[in-house]
Design a protein around this motif. Structure first.
Motif, PDB file in Angstrom:
ATOM      1  N   GLN A  41     -58.145 -81.775 -68.468  1.00 58.55           N
ATOM      2  CA  GLN A  41     -57.918 -81.265 -67.241  1.00 58.55           C
ATOM      3  C   GLN A  41     -57.028 -82.023 -66.240  1.00 58.55           C
ATOM      4  OE1 GLN A  41     -61.923 -80.566 -65.667  1.00 58.55           O
ATOM      5  NE2 GLN A  41     -62.642 -79.084 -67.243  1.00 58.55           N
ATOM      6  N   VAL A  42     -57.278 -83.352 -66.190  1.00 54.20           N
ATOM      7  CA  VAL A  42     -56.338 -84.279 -65.338  1.00 54.20           C
ATOM      8  C   VAL A  42     -55.081 -83.969 -65.741  1.00 54.20           C
ATOM      9  CG1 VAL A  42     -56.316 -86.796 -64.636  1.00 54.20           C
ATOM     10  CG2 VAL A  42     -58.398 -85.883 -64.931  1.00 54.20           C
ATOM     11  N   ASN A  43     -54.747 -83.949 -66.709  1.00 53.12           N
ATOM     12  CA  ASN A  43     -53.578 -83.686 -67.355  1.00 53.12           C
ATOM     13  C   ASN A  43     -52.728 -82.525 -66.817  1.00 53.12           C
ATOM     14  OD1 ASN A  43     -53.252 -86.167 -68.630  1.00 53.12           O
ATOM     15  ND2 ASN A  43     -53.838 -85.686 -70.589  1.00 53.12           N
ATOM     16  N   ASP A  44     -53.413 -81.638 -66.778  1.00 47.57           N
ATOM     17  CA  ASP A  44     -53.224 -80.301 -66.422  1.00 47.57           C
ATOM     18  C   ASP A  44     -52.676 -80.195 -64.837  1.00 47.57           C
ATOM     19  OD1 ASP A  44     -53.279 -79.182 -68.856  1.00 47.57           O
ATOM     20  OD2 ASP A  44     -55.493 -78.389 -68.505  1.00 47.57           O
ATOM     21  N   ILE A  45     -53.595 -81.014 -64.077  1.00 49.43           N
ATOM     22  CA  ILE A  45     -53.466 -80.861 -62.503  1.00 49.43           C
ATOM     23  C   ILE A  45     -52.337 -81.701 -62.023  1.00 49.43           C
ATOM     24  CG2 ILE A  45     -54.507 -81.652 -60.417  1.00 49.43           C
ATOM     25  CD1 ILE A  45     -57.393 -80.965 -61.954  1.00 49.43           C
ATOM     26  N   ALA A  46     -52.105 -82.873 -62.954  1.00 52.14           N
ATOM     27  CA  ALA A  46     -51.036 -83.615 -62.484  1.00 52.14           C
ATOM     28  C   ALA A  46     -49.853 -83.174 -62.282  1.00 52.14           C
ATOM     29  CB  ALA A  46     -50.634 -84.837 -63.423  1.00 52.14           C
ATOM     30  N   ALA A  47     -49.214 -83.532 -60.794  1.00 49.63           N
ATOM     31  CA  ALA A  47     -48.130 -82.872 -60.315  1.00 49.63           C
ATOM     32  C   ALA A  47     -47.065 -83.582 -60.874  1.00 49.63           C
ATOM     33  CB  ALA A  47     -48.035 -82.540 -58.821  1.00 49.63           C
ATOM     34  N   ASP A  48     -45.681 -82.916 -61.148  1.00 48.83           N
ATOM     35  CA  ASP A  48     -44.391 -83.664 -61.739  1.00 48.83           C
ATOM     36  C   ASP A  48     -43.760 -84.779 -60.336  1.00 48.83           C
ATOM     37  OD1 ASP A  48     -44.452 -82.916 -63.977  1.00 48.83           O
ATOM     38  OD2 ASP A  48     -43.291 -81.164 -63.551  1.00 48.83           O
ATOM     39  N   ASP A  49     -44.145 -84.248 -59.199  1.00 48.09           N
ATOM     40  CA  ASP A  49     -43.722 -85.050 -58.007  1.00 48.09           C
ATOM     41  C   ASP A  49     -44.385 -86.101 -57.556  1.00 48.09           C
ATOM     42  OD1 ASP A  49     -45.834 -83.172 -57.364  1.00 48.09           O
ATOM     43  OD2 ASP A  49     -44.763 -82.918 -55.142  1.00 48.09           O
ATOM     44  N   ILE A  50     -45.622 -86.527 -58.223  1.00 48.42           N
ATOM     45  CA  ILE A  50     -46.353 -87.639 -57.844  1.00 48.42           C
ATOM     46  C   ILE A  50     -46.191 -88.508 -59.210  1.00 48.42           C
ATOM     47  CG2 ILE A  50     -48.837 -88.212 -57.634  1.00 48.42           C
ATOM     48  CD1 ILE A  50     -49.533 -85.762 -56.744  1.00 48.42           C
TER      49      ILE A  50
END
Length: 98
Positions: A41-50
């Motif tokens: 779930q954390v990997n799915d939420i991680a944004a590319d701009d962060i």
């Protein structure tokens, strides 16, 4: 997402040198599967701009300047050693060289 089998949990426990009963293996298989799901779930939420970070708070490493200061001489440092050889501490071997 593939589920973790009881055999996979037993294999990881064996690698970690942990002895687990059958009941513990069954319980841990479910718990580890939940943990893997949460990480997904954390990997799915991680944004590319962060950008990735090692800590959630901004930290600054506190260091001092590298400067020469008075210290013990080699003879003073070795004076309390039970054994020394060639100006170094001599300690018993704990690993065999192969």
């Amino acid at each position: 997402m593939p589920s973790l089998s009881r055999d996979e949990v037993a294999h990881v426990a064996m690698l970690a040198r942990i002895q687990l009963s059958d009941a513990e293996l069954d319980k841990l298989a479910g718990q580890l599967e939940q943990i893997v799901g949460f990480v997904g779930q954390v990997n799915d939420i991680a944004a590319d701009d962060i950008p990735p970070m090692s800590h959630p708070l901004p930290l600054t490493n506190v260091t001092r300047p590298d400067e020469v200061r008075p210290s013990l001489t080699q003879q003073e440092a070795l004076s309390g050693a039970p054994a020394s050889d060639l100006g170094r501490f001599e300690v018993p071997r704990i690993l065999d060289e192969d």
